[in-house]
Motif scaffolding. Sequence first.
Motif, mmCIF file in Angstrom:
data_model
loop_
_atom_site.group_PDB
_atom_site.id
_atom_site.type_symbol
_atom_site.label_atom_id
_atom_site.label_comp_id
_atom_site.label_asym_id
_atom_site.label_seq_id
_atom_site.Cartn_x
_atom_site.Cartn_y
_atom_site.Cartn_z
ATOM 1 N N ARG A 181 36.084 -77.978 -77.347
ATOM 2 C CA ARG A 181 36.056 -77.833 -75.885
ATOM 3 C C ARG A 181 35.616 -79.145 -75.261
ATOM 4 N NH1 ARG A 181 32.219 -74.740 -72.213
ATOM 5 N NH2 ARG A 181 31.030 -74.249 -74.094
ATOM 6 N N GLN A 182 36.316 -79.558 -74.197
ATOM 7 C CA GLN A 182 36.008 -80.821 -73.532
ATOM 8 C C GLN A 182 35.590 -80.554 -72.085
ATOM 9 O OE1 GLN A 182 39.610 -80.821 -74.874
ATOM 10 N NE2 GLN A 182 38.510 -80.960 -76.802
ATOM 11 N N LEU A 183 34.481 -81.184 -71.690
ATOM 12 C CA LEU A 183 33.987 -81.090 -70.323
ATOM 13 C C LEU A 183 33.819 -82.495 -69.765
ATOM 14 C CD1 LEU A 183 31.194 -78.428 -70.952
ATOM 15 C CD2 LEU A 183 33.453 -77.997 -69.994
ATOM 16 N N VAL A 184 33.756 -82.600 -68.438
ATOM 17 C CA VAL A 184 33.579 -83.895 -67.780
ATOM 18 C C VAL A 184 32.431 -83.771 -66.794
ATOM 19 C CG1 VAL A 184 34.621 -85.630 -66.285
ATOM 20 C CG2 VAL A 184 36.026 -84.490 -68.014
ATOM 21 N N LEU A 185 31.531 -84.751 -66.854
ATOM 22 C CA LEU A 185 30.420 -84.811 -65.884
ATOM 23 C C LEU A 185 30.796 -85.786 -64.780
ATOM 24 C CD1 LEU A 185 27.519 -83.803 -65.346
ATOM 25 C CD2 LEU A 185 26.699 -85.812 -66.580
ATOM 26 N N LYS A 186 30.879 -85.265 -63.563
ATOM 27 C CA LYS A 186 31.291 -86.087 -62.436
ATOM 28 C C LYS A 186 30.498 -85.699 -61.208
ATOM 29 C CE LYS A 186 35.404 -87.609 -59.886
ATOM 30 N NZ LYS A 186 36.870 -87.463 -59.727
ATOM 31 N N ASP A 187 29.975 -86.686 -60.521
ATOM 32 C CA ASP A 187 29.186 -86.447 -59.293
ATOM 33 C C ASP A 187 28.059 -85.447 -59.546
ATOM 34 O OD1 ASP A 187 30.864 -88.182 -57.870
ATOM 35 O OD2 ASP A 187 32.248 -86.562 -57.380
ATOM 36 N N GLY A 188 27.443 -85.529 -60.716
ATOM 37 C CA GLY A 188 26.287 -84.709 -61.024
ATOM 38 C C GLY A 188 26.580 -83.290 -61.435
ATOM 39 N N LEU A 189 27.879 -82.966 -61.619
ATOM 40 C CA LEU A 189 28.269 -81.609 -61.988
ATOM 41 C C LEU A 189 29.269 -81.639 -63.138
ATOM 42 C CD1 LEU A 189 28.758 -80.101 -58.417
ATOM 43 C CD2 LEU A 189 26.895 -79.548 -59.997
ATOM 44 N N THR A 242 32.061 -76.805 -81.015
ATOM 45 C CA THR A 242 31.923 -78.254 -80.833
ATOM 46 C C THR A 242 32.349 -78.578 -79.414
ATOM 47 O OG1 THR A 242 34.147 -78.665 -81.732
ATOM 48 C CG2 THR A 242 32.321 -78.770 -83.275
ATOM 49 N N VAL A 243 31.428 -79.176 -78.656
ATOM 50 C CA VAL A 243 31.649 -79.425 -77.229
ATOM 51 C C VAL A 243 31.444 -80.909 -76.939
ATOM 52 C CG1 VAL A 243 30.879 -78.895 -74.880
ATOM 53 C CG2 VAL A 243 30.816 -77.125 -76.655
ATOM 54 N N SER A 244 32.401 -81.510 -76.236
ATOM 55 C CA SER A 244 32.243 -82.898 -75.800
ATOM 56 C C SER A 244 32.027 -82.939 -74.300
ATOM 57 C CB SER A 244 33.471 -83.739 -76.172
ATOM 58 O OG SER A 244 34.616 -83.289 -75.484
ATOM 59 N N ILE A 245 31.208 -83.914 -73.865
ATOM 60 C CA ILE A 245 30.960 -84.132 -72.441
ATOM 61 C C ILE A 245 31.302 -85.583 -72.151
ATOM 62 C CG2 ILE A 245 29.259 -84.126 -70.594
ATOM 63 C CD1 ILE A 245 27.682 -82.041 -72.245
ATOM 64 N N MET A 246 32.336 -85.780 -71.345
ATOM 65 C CA MET A 246 32.758 -87.119 -70.965
ATOM 66 C C MET A 246 32.232 -87.466 -69.584
ATOM 67 S SD MET A 246 36.699 -87.677 -72.165
ATOM 68 C CE MET A 246 36.593 -89.331 -71.472
ATOM 69 N N GLY A 247 32.273 -88.743 -69.273
ATOM 70 C CA GLY A 247 31.868 -89.193 -67.954
ATOM 71 C C GLY A 247 31.779 -90.703 -67.931
ATOM 72 N N LEU A 304 28.353 -83.300 -77.950
ATOM 73 C CA LEU A 304 28.562 -84.745 -78.079
ATOM 74 C C LEU A 304 28.924 -85.343 -76.735
ATOM 75 C CD1 LEU A 304 30.736 -86.400 -80.860
ATOM 76 C CD2 LEU A 304 31.233 -86.872 -78.475
ATOM 77 N N VAL A 305 28.234 -86.415 -76.329
ATOM 78 C CA VAL A 305 28.624 -87.112 -75.108
ATOM 79 C C VAL A 305 29.291 -88.424 -75.477
ATOM 80 C CG1 VAL A 305 26.750 -86.063 -73.790
ATOM 81 C CG2 VAL A 305 26.436 -88.325 -74.736
ATOM 82 N N THR A 306 30.322 -88.764 -74.738
ATOM 83 C CA THR A 306 31.116 -89.941 -75.055
ATOM 84 C C THR A 306 31.891 -90.394 -73.816
ATOM 85 O OG1 THR A 306 32.877 -90.801 -76.506
ATOM 86 C CG2 THR A 306 33.061 -88.505 -75.827
#
Length: 222
Positions: free
Chosen positions: A212-220, A36-41, A199-201
Amino acid sequence: METILQAENIERVYTIGKTTLDVLKGVSLEVKAGETVSIMGESGSGKSTLLHVLGGLDTPRAGKVRFKGQDVYGMSSARRSRFRAEDVGFLFQSFHLLPELDILENVALPAMAVRVSGDPKERAAELLTEVGLGERIGHRPQELSGGEQQRAALARALMNEPDIIFCDEPTGNLDSKTGDKVLHYLFQLVAGRGHTLVLVTHSRDVASRCSRQLVLKDGLLI
């Protein structure tokens, strides 16, 4: 665990008039089966765009998306349509339920596009019961609360037993208490069936529920 989804150097550009906007600038991502992966931004960071690219809904300018080793954007349009119908499930911020159908018919609808064993409406009824809507089966979407509509949309996303579920701000239109109920069912059903979840949130609380948590910032992704 085997890798189920892999993105390599994804680029996506939007042109508005004379303005060019680089939304994704070489995003790479690997997701394991059952993860389960989250993508924040922040708003406008490209989270939804990335999710749509990963799910076969939006063609990138450059880069590759592989599902179980297959190049999603190298597929024929017919094969990619089957990929979206059979292999993945989508849960969006807006529920996208058809108002002229009751929720049993809405949930069963994805099975009409593919060949599935058994009675689609029987499976739809089982899924609706699992998300706490067993007594609301004959109701139309407009007769349900927002939280109930999103739970019906969750049942629909699971209808064809997809390997991976993509969620785009699934609680964005709900108050915190109602959103918590939707998330309870989402993670319970994902864990119980071994689905992979991306999941994006914008919510740290929602993101923290993922392994696992990831962050989308400045296109990366960071």
